[in-house]
Design a protein around this motif. Structure first.
Motif: not given
Length: 453
Positions: A285-292
């Motif tokens: 993924k290109d952007e950082e996402l919470s919960g991973t």
């Protein structure tokens, strides 16, 4: 003419009874007991000719037994070789089970087409033309693979004597029947007898036999449990038919480890070996996402990097939900209780959903720390820094416990480009001059303060 003898067998577990009854005493299933004819003729299906000089085996001292390592047959398939422990052992009997349509026949046909050995592929489920159509998608030409459509073991053994194959593949054991047992194909008696004939053939000639077995709705291999005891190796081919990835596990192996794992990708041209499983287990993924969060785990001798996804939200209906995919639900409840009691995070009134990406199930306790990081990341809605990964077990007092073979986990994380790995401060790390930063933590609070400040 001898009197026909019958007995009653449970079709679920194979227990024998003298008379019919409604419930099986062994497996507690109802209406599974059926009558089968067990009168056998005197002759047997496969019988080697005894030589005049043959003698009965005598006991030997263990020091007198030749300990030379068995030469294995290379299957030309790296994943299957790993799961089998290095290749096929001559004279062995291997049982491959899996759901309908998962790719069992495709896997063994693909291997038989590529084997450098003379291979007899016996099918009781498909015609020769059907198999030819499937074979053309996988490998256009093969001079070593012979196809036989037959279900009677006596006819199969006649063809085996004629062509002298080096490997025999049976698709499937539930379709075979022998003239010496008067019951339908797939029944307890037939499966037991046909398997016994194949074992006798394999051991006396040194020819390896691979069987395909059906499974029940519970996921167990169909037929009596004794079938799994009789064979040398039991392999499980699993995965979701809606996904392209398949996993090959060893449930029993007399010649190797049972903790190895093989991963395949289902394509139109057959099954592709996945030599680097982390490529499918970590989403790009290109952007950082919470919960991973990324965890390092081990399957046999193979280190894997897997992605843990968590979603924490306020319980809408009052009673919080706890749902997991690929992870033990009871262990998730334990970790949530530790976070609540030891670290002070209020998660008792929130829904928690946890997912291991890639469709695999993981039992390794070393992924606990990544589970904690993913849950806290989702709860705080702050993404875990890209390049962080985790390897640690969480104890009931909130401490981070050491995990086994931590050096191998660190090397795998470094190889895949991660710059920081969180491990227990109590781990003994022998690696020196590593390019990855090793963050030593003792408690959950240490991890939370580093990740979320």
């Amino acid at each position: 003419m001898s009197k026909v003898k019958t007995s009653f067998f449970c079709q679920n577990c194979g227990t024998q009874y003298a008379k019919w009854q409604g419930q099986c005493n062994a497996c507690k299933e109802w209406n599974t007991i059926a009558e089968e004819i067990i009168q056998k003729q005197e002759k047997v299906a496969w019988k080697s000719e005894p030589t005049p000089s043959s003698k009965a085996p005598r006991p030997l001292k263990i020091t007198e037994i030749d300990s030379a390592q068995e030469v294995r047959m290379d299957t030309t398939d790296g994943e299957l070789n790993r799961v089998l422990g290095g290749g096929i052992v001559p004279g062995s009997l291997t049982l491959l089970g899996g759901e309908p349509g998962i790719g069992k026949s495709t896997l063994l046909l693909q291997i038989s087409l590529k084997l450098p050995y003379k291979t007899l592929y016996v099918s009781g489920e498909e015609s020769q033309k059907q198999i030819k159509m499937r074979a053309e998608r996988i490998t256009p030409n093969s001079d070593n693979c012979y196809i036989l459509t037959e279900t009677k073991t006596q006819n199969i053994f006649k063809q085996i004597e004629t062509m002298q194959p080096e490997i025999v593949i049976i698709d499937s054991i539930q379709t075979l029947h022998t003239d010496y047992i008067e019951s339908t194909a797939g029944s307890i008696s037939q499966i037991r007898e046909t398997t016994a004939e194949l074992i006798k053939f394999a051991k006396e000639t040194g020819t390896p036999v691979i069987l395909i077995g059906h499974i029940t709705k519970d996921g167990n291999i169909a037929g009596p449990k004794i079938l799994e005891h009789m064979v040398d190796t039991v392999l499980q081919f699993e995965g979701d038919r809606n996904h392209i990835y398949r996993i090959l596990r060893s449930l029993k192996n007399r010649f190797g480890s049972t903790s190895e794992l093989g991963i395949y990708e289902m394509l139109g041209s057959g099954l592709r070996e996945v030599s680097n499983p982390s490529e499918i287990l970590i989403s790009h993924k290109d952007e950082e996402l919470s919960g991973t969060a990324i965890a390092t785990t081990l399957e046999g001798m193979r280190p894997l990097m897997i992605e843990i996804q968590a979603l924490v939200s306020t319980a809408v209906y009052g009673t919080p939900q706890r749902s997991t995919t690929g992870y033990n639900a009871k262990r998730l409840n334990m970790i949530l209780a530790v976070l609540e009691k030891r670290a002070g995070f209020r998660l008792g009134a929130k829904d928690v959903f946890l997912n291991v990406t890639g469709g695999i199930s993981v039992d390794d306790p070393a992924i606990d720390l990544a589970v904690v990081a993913a849950i806290l990341s989702s709860n705080e809605d702050i993404p875990v820094t890209k390049g962080f990964c985790f390897a640690g077990e969480v104890g009931l007092s909130g401490e981070i416990r050491p995990v086994n073979r931590v050096d191998q986990r660190i090397q795998e994380a470094e190889k895949l480009g991660f710059d920081t790995i969180f491990v227990s401060k109590y781990n003994k790390i022998t690696l020196k001059n590593t390019g990855i930063k090793i963050e030593l933590v003792a408690k959950i609070e240490d991890v939370a303060s580093i990740l979320f400040g």
